[in-house]
Design an enzyme around this catalytic site. Structure first.
Site, PDB file in Angstrom:
ATOM      1  N   PRO A 132      -6.596   2.367 -18.649  1.00 24.41           N
ATOM      2  CA  PRO A 132      -7.340   3.018 -19.730  1.00 24.41           C
ATOM      3  C   PRO A 132      -8.792   2.575 -19.854  1.00 24.41           C
ATOM      4  CG  PRO A 132      -5.143   2.458 -20.488  1.00 24.41           C
ATOM      5  CD  PRO A 132      -5.286   1.861 -19.120  1.00 24.41           C
ATOM      6  N   SER A 136     -14.436   2.553 -12.735  1.00 28.66           N
ATOM      7  CA  SER A 136     -14.600   2.262 -11.311  1.00 28.66           C
ATOM      8  C   SER A 136     -14.636   0.772 -10.993  1.00 28.66           C
ATOM      9  CB  SER A 136     -15.895   2.914 -10.803  1.00 28.66           C
ATOM     10  OG  SER A 136     -15.869   4.309 -10.991  1.00 28.66           O
ATOM     11  N   ARG A 281     -16.739  46.312  -7.640  1.00 29.83           N
ATOM     12  CA  ARG A 281     -17.463  46.547  -8.890  1.00 29.83           C
ATOM     13  C   ARG A 281     -18.759  47.301  -8.597  1.00 29.83           C
ATOM     14  NH1 ARG A 281     -18.141  47.596 -14.181  1.00 29.83           N
ATOM     15  NH2 ARG A 281     -19.569  46.171 -15.255  1.00 29.83           N
ATOM     16  N   GLY A 352     -18.786  38.454 -13.910  1.00 23.90           N
ATOM     17  CA  GLY A 352     -19.263  38.871 -15.222  1.00 23.90           C
ATOM     18  C   GLY A 352     -18.279  38.510 -16.324  1.00 23.90           C
ATOM     19  N   GLU A 376     -10.742  10.368  -7.109  1.00 26.16           N
ATOM     20  CA  GLU A 376     -11.030   9.453  -6.001  1.00 26.16           C
ATOM     21  C   GLU A 376     -12.481   8.956  -6.020  1.00 26.16           C
ATOM     22  OE1 GLU A 376      -8.520   8.504  -4.823  1.00 26.16           O
ATOM     23  OE2 GLU A 376      -7.063  10.078  -4.486  1.00 26.16           O
ATOM     24  N   THR A 378     -16.212   9.203  -8.684  1.00 26.62           N
ATOM     25  CA  THR A 378     -17.220  10.181  -9.085  1.00 26.62           C
ATOM     26  C   THR A 378     -18.283  10.349  -7.999  1.00 26.62           C
ATOM     27  OG1 THR A 378     -18.598   8.496 -10.107  1.00 26.62           O
ATOM     28  CG2 THR A 378     -16.910   9.531 -11.498  1.00 26.62           C
TER      29      THR A 378
END
Length: 398
Positions: A132, A136, A281, A352, A376, A378
Site C-alpha cells: 500500500p 517504486s 462515417r 466522435g 510494471e 511508470t
C-alpha cells in the site's frame, strides 16, 4: 492479413501458434469481451480455452510438460490476446512471470513440483511485490518473514495482486533477517501455495476481495494480508534467502516486455476500429477517412503501432538471446504504453460522440490503456532505467 505489426523471421511453429490464437481471439474473445467487461465477470470459458491450447505452459520447458517456446512467441501471443481483451492477457501474465522465476531460479525440487502443474493451468500464479505505501521504492518493503526453525512466519500487507483470488500460487517478496543489511540484499522471494477464493483462504492469509477498478475488469486484482502465516523454509525460491530482489527484477524485466506487448495489442485494436469507422462515417458527402485531417491522423497512428511493435519484438529477442535487455525492455515498455494511450485517444476522437458510448468498443479501450502507463513501472521509472543504462554504456572518459 493485416499490414501492421508483422514479425519477420518467425518459424512455422510460431506462425501456426499465432494463427491459432488470432482465430481464437476473433471467435471467442472479441464477441464476448464487452459484456464480460461491463459486468466485471471473470472469463471462465475463455480461460478454459486457453488451457486447452496449452497457453499456460507456453514458455515452460517440454521436460515439464510445456511447449518450450521463447519469450518472443509469448509476447506475440499476448499482443494477439490483448487485441481482443487486455484482461484476458492479465490472466496469464503473472502466471508466466512466476513460471519464469521458478524455471530460472528454482531448485530442482521446486521445478519438478510446480512447473508440470503450471503448464496445464492446474496451478496458476500471482506476483506479489507491491504494498500500500511502497510505490517504486522496493527497498522500503514492510512485509517481514521471520525464520523459526524449518519455517518462516510472514506478517504484512500486499497490494495489487493480479489473479489474487483465482491463483493457487503467489510469488511473494518479503524482508528477512538473512542477507546483508544493504538495501535489497535482505529481501527474499517465497512460493506461497493457497486455495482459490476470498476471505481467509488459509490460516494467516486473507484475500479481502476484488479491488474495483476504472478498467482492466474481469480479472481479479486484490490485496493479500499475512498475519502469522507459516511457510516451510523449502518454499524460499531457490532455497537461498536474500536473493529475492534480483529474482523479482528478472520477473519484472520479462513483465515489461509483456506490458509492451499488451500495449501493442490495444493500439492495434484501436487502430482497426478507427480505420473501419473512418471509412463508414460520412460527412460533407464523403467518408471522413477522405478528409486530410483524419487521413493524416490514421497515418500517425499506424506509424506509432509499427514502431512500438518493432521495439517490443527487439526487446524480446534480446532476452531470448541471453543478452542484457533492461534498457531495451524499458524503452519498449515506455514507447508502447505511451503510444498506446495516444493511439487509443486518437481512435476515440475519430469516433466522435459515439466513442463516449458504452455500445462502442473504443470506450472500453479508453479505460484500459491508462493502466499500461503504470503497470510494471511508470514511464518515469522506465526513463530512470534507460538513462542509467545509457550512462553505463556511454561512460565519459574525460
Amino acid at each position: 492479413m493485416a499490414r501492421l505489426a508483422q514479425t519477420a523471421g518467425l518459424t512455422d511453429i510460431q506462425s501456426e501458434i499465432l494463427a491459432t490464437v488470432r482465430g481464437f481471439v476473433d471467435k471467442e474473445v472479441i464477441p464476448h469481451a464487452q459484456a464480460l467487461e461491463h459486468g466485471d465477470e471473470y472469463p471462465s470459458d475463455i480461460v478454459e480455452g486457453m488451457k486447452e491450447m496449452g497457453l499456460f505452459g507456453l514458455t515452460i520447458p517440454e521436460e515439464y510438460g510445456g511447449l518450450g517456446e521463447s519469450l518472443l512467441t509469448y509476447a506475440l501471443v499476448v499482443e494477439e490476446i490483448a487485441r481482443g481483451w487486455m484482461s484476458v492477457s492479465g490472466v496469464i501474465n503473472t502466471h508466466f512471470i512466476v513460471a519464469h522465476m521458478i524455471k530460472q531460479h528454482g531448485t530442482d525440487e521446486q521445478k519438478q513440483y510446480f512447473l508440470p502443474r503450471m503448464a496445464t493451468g492446474e496451478v496458476r500464479g500471482a506476483f506479489s511485490m507491491s504494498e500500500p505505501d511502497l510505490g517504486s521504492d522496493v527497498a522500503a518493503i514492510k512485509t517481514r518473514a521471520k525464520k523459526d526453525g524449518d519455517s518462516y512466519t510472514i506478517d504484512g500487507q500486499k497490494m495489487w495482486l493480479t489473479n489474487g483470488g483465482t491463483s493457487t500460487l503467489i510469488a511473494l517478496l518479503a524482508k528477512t533477517d538473512e542477507g546483508a543489511p544493504k538495501a535489497h540484499q535482505n529481501l527474499t522471494a517465497f512460493l506461497v501455495e493457497k486455495p482459490t477464493g476470498f476471505g481467509e483462504v488459509a490460516p494467516g492469509l486473507t484475500i479481502p476481495g476484488k479491488i474495483d477498478k476504472m478498467g482492466y475488469k474481469g480479472v481479479d486484482t486484490t490485496e493479500a494480508v499475512f498475519s502469522g502465516y507459516q511457510i516451510p523454509a523449502n518454499r524460499v525460491l531457490g532455497d537461498a534467502p536474500g536473493k529475492g530482489f534480483a529474482q523479482m527484477m528478472d520477473g519484472v524485466e520479462v513483465g515489461r516486455v509483456n506490458v509492451a506487448a499488451r500495449a501493442c495489442g490495444i493500439a492495434i485494436r484501436a487502430f482497426e476500429l478507427a480505420i473501419e469507422y473512418a471509412q463508414q462515417r460520412k460527412t460533407f458527402g464523403k467518408a471522413i477517412a477522405e478528409h486530410q485531417a483524419i487521413a493524416f491522423k490514421l497515418a500517425e497512428m499506424a506509424t506509432k503501432v509499427e514502431a512500438a511493435h518493432l521495439m517490443m519484438v527487439n526487446a524480446a529477442r534480446l532476452k531470448d538471446s541471453g543478452a542484457r535487455n533492461d534498457v531495451e525492455a524499458g524503452m519498449a515498455k515506455l514507447i508502447a504504453s505511451e503510444y498506446c494511450a495516444e493511439v487509443t485517444q486518437d481512435a476515440f476522437r475519430i469516433h466522435g460522440g459515439y466513442g463516449y458510448s458504452k455500445e462502442y468498443e473504443i470506450e472500453r479501450l479508453m479505460r484500459e490503456a491508462p493502466f499500461l502507463l503504470i503497470g510494471e513501472g511508470t514511464s518515469e521509472i522506465q526513463k530512470t532505467i534507460i538513462s542509467r543504462g545509457l550512462l553505463r554504456e556511454y561512460k565519459s572518459r574525460g
